[in-house]
Design a protein around this motif. Structure first.
Motif, PDB file in Angstrom:
ATOM      1  N   UNK A   9      -2.727  -2.653   8.631  1.00 21.71           N
ATOM      2  CA  UNK A   9      -3.665  -2.538   7.505  1.00 21.71           C
ATOM      3  C   UNK A   9      -4.810  -3.546   7.582  1.00 21.71           C
ATOM      4  N   UNK A  10      -4.695  -4.583   8.410  1.00 22.33           N
ATOM      5  CA  UNK A  10      -5.773  -5.573   8.514  1.00 22.33           C
ATOM      6  C   UNK A  10      -6.649  -5.359   9.744  1.00 22.33           C
ATOM      7  N   UNK A  11      -6.375  -4.335  10.517  1.00 24.03           N
ATOM      8  CA  UNK A  11      -7.192  -4.071  11.704  1.00 24.03           C
ATOM      9  C   UNK A  11      -8.638  -3.798  11.309  1.00 24.03           C
ATOM     10  N   UNK A  61     -10.338  -5.171   4.612  1.00 18.46           N
ATOM     11  CA  UNK A  61      -9.693  -4.067   5.330  1.00 18.46           C
ATOM     12  C   UNK A  61      -8.581  -3.364   4.550  1.00 18.46           C
ATOM     13  N   UNK A  62      -7.593  -4.090   3.993  1.00 18.51           N
ATOM     14  CA  UNK A  62      -6.539  -3.378   3.244  1.00 18.51           C
ATOM     15  C   UNK A  62      -7.072  -2.664   2.003  1.00 18.51           C
ATOM     16  N   UNK A  63      -7.972  -3.314   1.282  1.00 21.24           N
ATOM     17  CA  UNK A  63      -8.529  -2.700   0.074  1.00 21.24           C
ATOM     18  C   UNK A  63      -9.324  -1.445   0.409  1.00 21.24           C
ATOM     19  N   UNK A  64     -10.017  -1.458   1.538  1.00 18.05           N
ATOM     20  CA  UNK A  64     -10.778  -0.272   1.949  1.00 18.05           C
ATOM     21  C   UNK A  64      -9.852   0.906   2.241  1.00 18.05           C
ATOM     22  N   UNK A  65      -8.648   0.620   2.736  1.00 23.19           N
ATOM     23  CA  UNK A  65      -7.672   1.690   2.972  1.00 23.19           C
ATOM     24  C   UNK A  65      -7.236   2.310   1.652  1.00 23.19           C
ATOM     25  N   UNK A  66      -6.936   1.457   0.660  1.00 21.65           N
ATOM     26  CA  UNK A  66      -6.557   1.973  -0.665  1.00 21.65           C
ATOM     27  C   UNK A  66      -7.679   2.820  -1.246  1.00 21.65           C
ATOM     28  N   UNK A  67      -8.912   2.334  -1.141  1.00 22.25           N
ATOM     29  CA  UNK A  67     -10.062   3.086  -1.629  1.00 22.25           C
ATOM     30  C   UNK A  67     -10.154   4.448  -0.947  1.00 22.25           C
ATOM     31  N   UNK A  68      -9.888   4.474   0.360  1.00 22.77           N
ATOM     32  CA  UNK A  68      -9.926   5.747   1.090  1.00 22.77           C
ATOM     33  C   UNK A  68      -8.894   6.724   0.556  1.00 22.77           C
ATOM     34  N   UNK A  69      -7.674   6.242   0.345  1.00 25.33           N
ATOM     35  CA  UNK A  69      -6.626   7.111  -0.195  1.00 25.33           C
ATOM     36  C   UNK A  69      -6.988   7.608  -1.594  1.00 25.33           C
ATOM     37  N   UNK A  99       0.836  -1.206   0.000  1.00 30.86           N
ATOM     38  CA  UNK A  99       0.000   0.000   0.000  1.00 30.86           C
ATOM     39  C   UNK A  99       0.868   1.252   0.000  1.00 30.86           C
ATOM     40  N   UNK A 100       1.958   1.218   0.746  1.00 30.77           N
ATOM     41  CA  UNK A 100       2.860   2.366   0.773  1.00 30.77           C
ATOM     42  C   UNK A 100       3.456   2.628  -0.606  1.00 30.77           C
ATOM     43  N   UNK A 101       3.814   1.574  -1.319  1.00 31.44           N
ATOM     44  CA  UNK A 101       4.385   1.734  -2.663  1.00 31.44           C
ATOM     45  C   UNK A 101       3.352   2.286  -3.642  1.00 31.44           C
TER      46      UNK A 101
END
Length: 237
Positions: free
Chosen positions: A150-152, A175-183, A139-141
């Protein structure tokens, strides 16, 4: 601000009473909704018997479908903040106040309860921590933003992201995909240190084979999410 706790529950008959009774008795300032995701144990019967606030899926949709139902409920009932709480009792409700403070101040759109800041309490297994580290670096890359945990599943969102996630939320291990979507939507994500507990009863839905599937699926989903947003952004320009 009106705050809703979303509690996805699949076969959590051994845990759901402890989780909800704790909220009702000690944290009555928060509303809650249990999303019974097609459980085949006594989860629904317990909710009915105790007159809990809940909705039930006729079939199991997975964690993403359960959480999205919670966001749709929050949107329909005009909540300002929604907080995801696991139904297995691993998330300590006392941290909700700290989790929502950045949203109340307007310093963040999404906050994530992170195990890896204070590094206390249940830290998950070594293999899972390795997987989390890999997804964090991925995700950082892709997004040039760093999130450690990222899985919390212990996270809070403001009204704008209630609307976004009610409309579209990743379905499987989200959870990780939702973070990418947020960004990709321009959101500000902050991590808040929390201490999580180890599951004391019931069984996790993730075994070895599902863990392998999880890593492959989530990696591909993150890549597709990032690329698709880039394509849509290019078309708008």
């Amino acid at each position: 601000m009106r705050c809703l706790l979303i509690i996805p529950a699949y076969n959590e008959a051994e845990n759901i009473e402890k989780v909800v009774d704790n909220i009702v008795l000690n944290y009555s300032e928060y509303d809650y909704i249990i999303v019974n995701d097609g459980s085949v144990d006594e989860t629904e019967e317990i909710c009915i018997r105790n007159k809990y606030c809940f909705v039930s899926h006729p079939i199991n949709l997975g964690i993403g479908g359960a959480v999205q139902t919670g966001y749709r409920y929050a949107l329909k009932n005009h909540y300002d903040i929604a907080v995801q709480i696991d139904g297995d009792g691993q998330h300590d409700i006392s941290y909700v106040k700290e989790l929502i403070e950045p949203l109340v101040r307007g310093d963040a759109d999404i906050t994530i309860g992170s195990r890896f800041i204070m590094k206390e309490g249940f830290q998950s297994s070594v293999s899972r921590r390795a997987g989390i580290f890999f997804l964090s670096k991925l995700i950082q890359c892709l997004c040039l933003k760093k999130v450690k945990d990222v899985t919390s599943g212990f996270r809070a969102v403001n009204r704008n992201y209630i609307r976004i996630y009610a409309d579209n939320y990743p379905s499987d291990y989200p959870e990780p995909e939702a973070i990418v979507s947020a960004f990709m939507h321009g959101g500000i994500v902050r991590e808040v240190p929390v201490i999580m507990k180890e599951r004391t009863s019931g069984k996790s839905s993730i075994n070895f084979h599902k863990s392998v599937y999880y890593m492959i699926k989530v990696t591909l989903a993150i890549l597709v999410c990032r690329i698709s947003f880039g394509i849509r952004r290019g078309k708008r320009k």
